[in-house]
Design a protein around this motif. Structure first.
Motif, PDB file in Angstrom:
ATOM      1  N   PHE A 191      14.081  -2.787   2.186  1.00  0.00           N
ATOM      2  CA  PHE A 191      13.672  -2.631   1.123  1.00  0.00           C
ATOM      3  C   PHE A 191      11.996  -2.072   0.272  1.00  0.00           C
ATOM      4  O   PHE A 191      11.744  -2.590   0.993  1.00  0.00           O
ATOM      5  N   LEU A 192      11.610  -0.864   0.644  1.00  0.00           N
ATOM      6  CA  LEU A 192      10.351  -0.412  -0.193  1.00  0.00           C
ATOM      7  C   LEU A 192      10.664  -0.746  -1.766  1.00  0.00           C
ATOM      8  O   LEU A 192      11.450   0.325  -2.406  1.00  0.00           O
ATOM      9  N   GLN A 193       9.273  -0.495  -2.394  1.00  0.00           N
ATOM     10  CA  GLN A 193       9.157  -0.663  -4.131  1.00  0.00           C
ATOM     11  C   GLN A 193       8.004  -0.222  -3.945  1.00  0.00           C
ATOM     12  O   GLN A 193       6.517  -0.924  -3.690  1.00  0.00           O
ATOM     13  N   THR A 194       7.904   0.948  -4.479  1.00  0.00           N
ATOM     14  CA  THR A 194       6.188   2.163  -4.560  1.00  0.00           C
ATOM     15  C   THR A 194       5.365   2.004  -6.052  1.00  0.00           C
ATOM     16  O   THR A 194       4.886   2.314  -6.275  1.00  0.00           O
ATOM     17  N   SER A 195       6.554   1.432  -7.443  1.00  0.00           N
ATOM     18  CA  SER A 195       5.524   1.696  -8.809  1.00  0.00           C
ATOM     19  C   SER A 195       4.662   1.059  -8.674  1.00  0.00           C
ATOM     20  O   SER A 195       3.882  -0.036  -8.113  1.00  0.00           O
ATOM     21  N   GLU A 196       3.926   1.964 -10.247  1.00  0.00           N
ATOM     22  CA  GLU A 196       2.497   1.656 -10.267  1.00  0.00           C
ATOM     23  C   GLU A 196       2.939   0.924 -11.623  1.00  0.00           C
ATOM     24  O   GLU A 196       1.949   0.060 -12.126  1.00  0.00           O
ATOM     25  N   THR A 217       4.708  -3.287  -4.020  1.00  0.00           N
ATOM     26  CA  THR A 217       3.421  -3.022  -5.182  1.00  0.00           C
ATOM     27  C   THR A 217       3.946  -4.355  -5.617  1.00  0.00           C
ATOM     28  O   THR A 217       5.174  -4.796  -6.654  1.00  0.00           O
ATOM     29  N   VAL A 218       2.956  -4.916  -6.616  1.00  0.00           N
ATOM     30  CA  VAL A 218       3.344  -6.175  -7.532  1.00  0.00           C
ATOM     31  C   VAL A 218       2.298  -5.746  -8.730  1.00  0.00           C
ATOM     32  O   VAL A 218       1.372  -5.669  -9.157  1.00  0.00           O
ATOM     33  N   VAL A 219       3.480  -5.356  -9.548  1.00  0.00           N
ATOM     34  CA  VAL A 219       3.821  -4.472 -10.247  1.00  0.00           C
ATOM     35  C   VAL A 219       4.914  -5.417 -12.197  1.00  0.00           C
ATOM     36  O   VAL A 219       5.653  -6.139 -11.224  1.00  0.00           O
ATOM     37  N   GLY A 220       4.770  -5.771 -12.905  1.00  0.00           N
ATOM     38  CA  GLY A 220       5.505  -5.862 -13.627  1.00  0.00           C
ATOM     39  C   GLY A 220       5.690  -7.854 -13.549  1.00  0.00           C
ATOM     40  O   GLY A 220       5.529  -8.590 -12.866  1.00  0.00           O
ATOM     41  N   GLY A 221       7.334  -7.574 -13.664  1.00  0.00           N
ATOM     42  CA  GLY A 221       7.669  -8.686 -13.210  1.00  0.00           C
ATOM     43  C   GLY A 221       7.536  -9.202 -11.761  1.00  0.00           C
ATOM     44  O   GLY A 221       8.351 -10.800 -11.281  1.00  0.00           O
ATOM     45  N   LEU A 222       7.899  -8.655 -11.008  1.00  0.00           N
ATOM     46  CA  LEU A 222       7.006  -8.986  -9.795  1.00  0.00           C
ATOM     47  C   LEU A 222       6.245 -10.309  -9.555  1.00  0.00           C
ATOM     48  O   LEU A 222       6.248 -11.022  -8.139  1.00  0.00           O
ATOM     49  N   GLY A 238      -0.310   2.653  -4.707  1.00  0.00           N
ATOM     50  CA  GLY A 238      -0.605   4.066  -4.265  1.00  0.00           C
ATOM     51  C   GLY A 238      -1.218   4.339  -2.417  1.00  0.00           C
ATOM     52  O   GLY A 238      -1.329   5.431  -2.951  1.00  0.00           O
ATOM     53  N   GLU A 239      -1.025   3.953  -1.960  1.00  0.00           N
ATOM     54  CA  GLU A 239      -1.642   4.117  -0.611  1.00  0.00           C
ATOM     55  C   GLU A 239      -0.395   3.607   0.072  1.00  0.00           C
ATOM     56  O   GLU A 239      -0.028   3.254   0.659  1.00  0.00           O
ATOM     57  N   ALA A 240      -0.918   4.835   1.448  1.00  0.00           N
ATOM     58  CA  ALA A 240       0.679   5.102   1.789  1.00  0.00           C
ATOM     59  C   ALA A 240       0.019   4.635   3.424  1.00  0.00           C
ATOM     60  O   ALA A 240       0.912   4.010   3.713  1.00  0.00           O
ATOM     61  N   ALA A 241      -0.997   4.897   3.673  1.00  0.00           N
ATOM     62  CA  ALA A 241      -1.212   4.355   4.979  1.00  0.00           C
ATOM     63  C   ALA A 241      -0.909   2.405   4.790  1.00  0.00           C
ATOM     64  O   ALA A 241      -0.944   1.793   5.652  1.00  0.00           O
ATOM     65  N   ALA A 242      -1.866   1.983   3.810  1.00  0.00           N
ATOM     66  CA  ALA A 242      -0.290   0.769   3.642  1.00  0.00           C
ATOM     67  C   ALA A 242       0.271  -0.019   4.136  1.00  0.00           C
ATOM     68  O   ALA A 242       1.014  -0.670   4.472  1.00  0.00           O
ATOM     69  N   LEU A 243       1.043   1.470   3.580  1.00  0.00           N
ATOM     70  CA  LEU A 243       2.623   0.933   3.722  1.00  0.00           C
ATOM     71  C   LEU A 243       3.302   1.070   4.816  1.00  0.00           C
ATOM     72  O   LEU A 243       3.925   0.293   4.828  1.00  0.00           O
ATOM     73  N   ALA A 244       2.660   2.896   5.711  1.00  0.00           N
ATOM     74  CA  ALA A 244       3.042   2.660   6.756  1.00  0.00           C
ATOM     75  C   ALA A 244       3.021   1.160   7.718  1.00  0.00           C
ATOM     76  O   ALA A 244       4.078   0.826   8.378  1.00  0.00           O
ATOM     77  N   ASP A 245       1.809   1.009   7.971  1.00  0.00           N
ATOM     78  CA  ASP A 245       1.170  -0.362   8.008  1.00  0.00           C
ATOM     79  C   ASP A 245       2.147  -1.443   8.281  1.00  0.00           C
ATOM     80  O   ASP A 245       2.515  -1.865   8.805  1.00  0.00           O
ATOM     81  N   ALA A 246       2.338  -1.721   7.073  1.00  0.00           N
ATOM     82  CA  ALA A 246       3.226  -2.806   6.891  1.00  0.00           C
ATOM     83  C   ALA A 246       4.645  -2.566   6.743  1.00  0.00           C
ATOM     84  O   ALA A 246       5.046  -3.687   7.648  1.00  0.00           O
TER      85      ALA A 246
END
Length: 296
Positions: A191-196, A217-222, A238-246
């Motif tokens: 599962f991916l969660q990418t909110s700002e 991403t670490v936002v709000g209740g996360l 906002g970093e697509a490369a970091a998401l792809a790497d993960a």
């Protein structure tokens, strides 16, 4: 609203959306015997031209608020800046989520293309564009990944256009609104969660509830219920490369995905049980209606 208050004569009015808070607080300035509760769902307003005007009105009218509810501790803490007037004001975190284990994931083996999954309203702050760009990066590296996104919203056409431009439209599926989407999502791999920006972030909690390993991403209740490499994998906003790497790092490690997913499910079951929710609601209800209005 003024007419409705005169007709119903409520003891308490609970205001949720920002527009409702502005209107409701203004009306309640002339109904001082009605208790006013502001329910906060997100730590900050969306970046729009009217944001400063909204902030001014919310802060100015906050003198009329008797009690503040929030969907998670982080939201409660970060929205305190909207209440500058020094006065006695009660606060509470109100649970909006109760965990269920009816669709818990048990198989963490990946066969065939990597099945990524997301969910949420198609709006800009959810940053689905980052996931689409990450999908394109994975394709350029020879990684066969597909992404299903449950939800609807105004950004849907822009998301499809971005996928077309990145040549990954055949790897993206916008599945629309599905009630209890997490039942189908449990059949996916990550599962991916990418909110700002988020409040509690219900979809992340639901994904964790069914044991999906999550990259987020670490936002709000996360901030309150996710921990890096314990029950989630954290990535920058906002970093697509970091998401792809993960994604690329998590895919070949079945043991890590299982550990993260099962830990997430266990934590959700512990923190958000039905009994915990019943107890919290009972405490709030007893206090709210036993209290006389706090005069500002």
């Amino acid at each position: 609203m003024a007419r409705l208050i005169r007709q119903v004569r409520p003891e308490v009015v609970i205001l949720s959306l920002k527009q409702a808070n502005i209107i409701g607080r203004a009306v309640l300035m002339f109904n001082r015997d009605v208790r006013c509760v502001a329910f906060e769902h997100i730590a900050r307003l969306e970046r729009r031209p009217s944001v400063h005007f909204y902030q001014f009105l919310l802060r100015a009218l906050s003198i009329r608020v008797d009690e503040v509810w929030a969907d998670c501790p982080t939201t409660l803490r970060k929205t305190r800046s909207y209440y500058p007037w020094p006065r006695q004001r009660r606060e509470a975190v109100v649970p909006l989520f109760v965990a269920s284990r009816e669709a818990a994931k048990c198989n963490y083996r990946i066969t065939g293309p990597i099945k990524l999954v997301m969910a949420g309203r198609f709006v800009r702050r959810k940053r689905f564009d980052v996931a689409i760009d990450a999908l394109a990066l994975l394709k350029s590296r020879g990684v066969d990944a597909r992404c299903t996104i449950f939800g609807i919203g105004p950004e849907g056409p822009a998301m499809l256009a971005r996928a077309e431009a990145a040549n990954v439209a055949d790897r993206l599926c916008l599945a629309g609104f599905v009630d209890k989407w997490w039942r189908e999502a449990a059949q996916h791999d990550i599962f991916l969660q990418t909110s700002e920006a988020e409040g509690f972030c219900l979809v992340a909690a639901e994904a964790m509830m069914v044991g999906l390993p999550m990259i987020t991403t670490v936002v709000g209740g996360l901030n309150d219920y996710s921990a890096h490499d314990r029950n989630a994998v954290h990535v920058p906003i906002g970093e697509a490369a970091a998401l792809a790497d993960a994604i690329a790092e998590l895919v070949p490690d079945e043991a890590r995905r299982r550990r993260i997913g099962t830990s997430a499910a266990e934590q959700m079951a512990e923190l958000y049980s039905a009994e915990t929710a019943r107890r919290t609601f009972h405490e709030i209800d007893t206090r709210l209606f036993a209290a006389s209005p706090v005069k500002g």
